[in-house]
Write an enzyme that holds these catalytic residues in place. Structure first.
Site, PDB file in Angstrom:
ATOM      1  N   ARG A  46     -12.572  15.771   0.760  1.00  0.00           N
ATOM      2  CA  ARG A  46     -13.579  14.790   0.363  1.00  0.00           C
ATOM      3  C   ARG A  46     -14.916  15.025   1.061  1.00  0.00           C
ATOM      4  O   ARG A  46     -15.987  14.729   0.509  1.00  0.00           O
ATOM      5  CB  ARG A  46     -13.092  13.385   0.704  1.00  0.00           C
ATOM      6  CG  ARG A  46     -11.748  13.033   0.128  1.00  0.00           C
ATOM      7  CD  ARG A  46     -11.240  11.717   0.691  1.00  0.00           C
ATOM      8  NE  ARG A  46      -9.796  11.601   0.526  1.00  0.00           N
ATOM      9  CZ  ARG A  46      -9.068  10.586   0.957  1.00  0.00           C
ATOM     10  NH1 ARG A  46      -9.646   9.588   1.592  1.00  0.00           N
ATOM     11  NH2 ARG A  46      -7.781  10.545   0.766  1.00  0.00           N
ATOM     12  N   GLU A 265      -8.001  -0.557  -3.460  1.00  0.00           N
ATOM     13  CA  GLU A 265      -8.982  -0.370  -2.390  1.00  0.00           C
ATOM     14  C   GLU A 265     -10.385  -0.143  -2.930  1.00  0.00           C
ATOM     15  O   GLU A 265     -11.368  -0.434  -2.230  1.00  0.00           O
ATOM     16  CB  GLU A 265      -8.577   0.771  -1.461  1.00  0.00           C
ATOM     17  CG  GLU A 265      -8.707   2.156  -2.049  1.00  0.00           C
ATOM     18  CD  GLU A 265      -8.285   3.249  -1.071  1.00  0.00           C
ATOM     19  OE1 GLU A 265      -9.172   3.855  -0.443  1.00  0.00           O
ATOM     20  OE2 GLU A 265      -7.070   3.485  -0.933  1.00  0.00           O
ATOM     21  N   GLU A 337      -1.627  -1.498   7.219  1.00  0.00           N
ATOM     22  CA  GLU A 337      -1.812  -0.041   7.152  1.00  0.00           C
ATOM     23  C   GLU A 337      -2.500   0.474   8.405  1.00  0.00           C
ATOM     24  O   GLU A 337      -3.577   0.017   8.779  1.00  0.00           O
ATOM     25  CB  GLU A 337      -2.627   0.358   5.924  1.00  0.00           C
ATOM     26  CG  GLU A 337      -2.820   1.867   5.841  1.00  0.00           C
ATOM     27  CD  GLU A 337      -3.612   2.334   4.643  1.00  0.00           C
ATOM     28  OE1 GLU A 337      -3.630   3.565   4.395  1.00  0.00           O
ATOM     29  OE2 GLU A 337      -4.207   1.491   3.946  1.00  0.00           O
TER      30      GLU A 337
END
Length: 385
Positions: A46, A265, A337
């Site tokens: 990314r 998300e 998370e």
């Protein structure tokens, strides 16, 4: 108490010495499937295509008596323009404890250019700063303002690909970052299966295993991969599709009725979550409290989800105190998370984190009980943008 000022700021933390670790982290070298994987020159990671000059954004809200709160989001300087150029002048002078009213104002103020996307990041930063300020003014941790602890401690699942290290740290639930997508064809499907099979063999059947697909797939690929991965008992498949493809989410649910699906998300405001609940698109909703609108928006999402019997687990909920406090206060959020990008061998206490931010111990975490979000940030570390 009125709002005296709202401004974006830079945070300059004191230098922190971080041990070398035993080997490079997966985050430094692993290929991860992503929406740009069809373009070879930026396929592998990314970092090759995300904005290089945009980073974390901090927002400071100060009350008339000088008390201040801090909120955190992403994509400065683009988001800073929304806060400093539009939202801040409209909110200064308003009652700083009126978080619901202020959230509604921001939701409506941003309609001419769209409340989703960058505007939602701006709203999140301000809303989180307001809740931090509220906690400080009332002398209570934010989780107390939200109703108090829903449990003694939070169960954490870990995200990352250094599974052996996470086992040493005491985690019992693991989410992998999927390496390959449709651009990799049948060979990529086989490699993804081998990747998941190795992780399942490593952790055994007594631990949970999940797969994060980060918007990289289409419906057909997601179905084919899910069918290959059935023997490995995945707890869920996450964010298979680009977030705007709501019809695709409906179709994926239809074609995979027995596979637990999670996403959210990259959904902004409460409205996509409302649609997902109504149409039973997914089993687990994953709003990001730093992106979707802050505490006030996440309250709406959790309320809707609990009424419909749908789980919520914040995206990256343990990565800062904002998600920790919110998750701690709601029974409808069963897991937290815990993303780990630091190198194996570096204790979590010595890895980079915000001052005052608790770390997981043996797969569990309890937030700070200090006022606000418990951040231990000196005002001298803040610089006006």
């Amino acid at each position: 108490m009125k709002i005296a000022s709202i401004q974006t700021v830079r945070l300059h933390l004191p230098l922190q010495s971080v041990p070398e670790g035993s080997r490079p982290s997966w985050a430094e070298h692993a290929e991860v499937a992503n929406p740009m994987s069809r373009y070879p020159h930026v396929k592998r990671q990314r970092a090759l295509w995300l904005p290089k000059s945009w980073g974390p954004l901090w927002c400071k809200v100060t009350a008339e008596d000088g008390t201040w709160g801090l909120g955190l989001s992403d994509h400065a300087p683009a988001v800073a323009a929304v806060i400093d150029g539009h939202l801040a002048p409209q909110l200064v002078g308003q009652e700083c404890l009126a978080t619901e009213k202020l959230a509604d104002m921001m939701f409506r103020l941003t309609k001419p250019y769209g409340t989703t996307g960058l505007a939602s990041y701006a709203i999140s930063a301000i809303d989180l700063a307001l809740w931090d300020l509220k906690g400080k003014l009332l002398g209570k941790p934010v989780y107390s303002l939200l109703g108090g602890p829903a449990r003694d401690k939070m169960i954490c699942y870990v995200t990352g690909n250094d599974i052996d290290w996470y086992q040493e740290l005491g985690f019992k639930a693991f989410k992998l970052a999927c390496p390959y997508g449709p651009a990799d064809g049948l060979d990529g499907l086989a490699k993804n299966e081998e990747f998941v099979a190795q992780a399942r063999e490593q952790i055994g059947d007594a631990c949970e295993l999940m797969l994060d697909c980060w918007m990289a797939f289409d419906v057909e690929y997601a179905v084919r991969l899910a069918e290959r991965l059935r023997p490995y008992k995945l707890r869920w498949l996450e964010e298979c599709l680009i977030p705007e493809d709501m019809d695709g989410h409906v179709e994926l649910r239809r074609r995979l009725p027995d596979q637990t699906l999670a996403t959210g998300e990259h959904w902004y405001t409460h409205l996509p979550f409302q649609a997902a609940i109504k149409q039973r698109m997914v089993d687990i909703l994953q709003p990001d409290i730093n992106w979707c609108g802050g505490v006030t928006t996440c309250q709406k999402i959790v309320g809707m989800a609990e009424a419909a019997g749908v789980s919520v687990m914040l995206h990256g909920g343990a990565r800062n105190p904002y998600g920790q406090h919110f998750s701690y206060a709601f029974a409808g959020i069963p897991w937290l998370e815990y993303f780990i990008g630091s190198r194996p061998g570096v204790p979590l206490e010595q890895a980079p984190r915000l001052p005052g931010q608790p770390v997981a111990k043996d797969g569990y975490l309890t937030p700070s009980d200090a006022p606000g979000f418990g951040l231990e940030i000196d005002e001298a570390w803040l610089e006006a943008v």
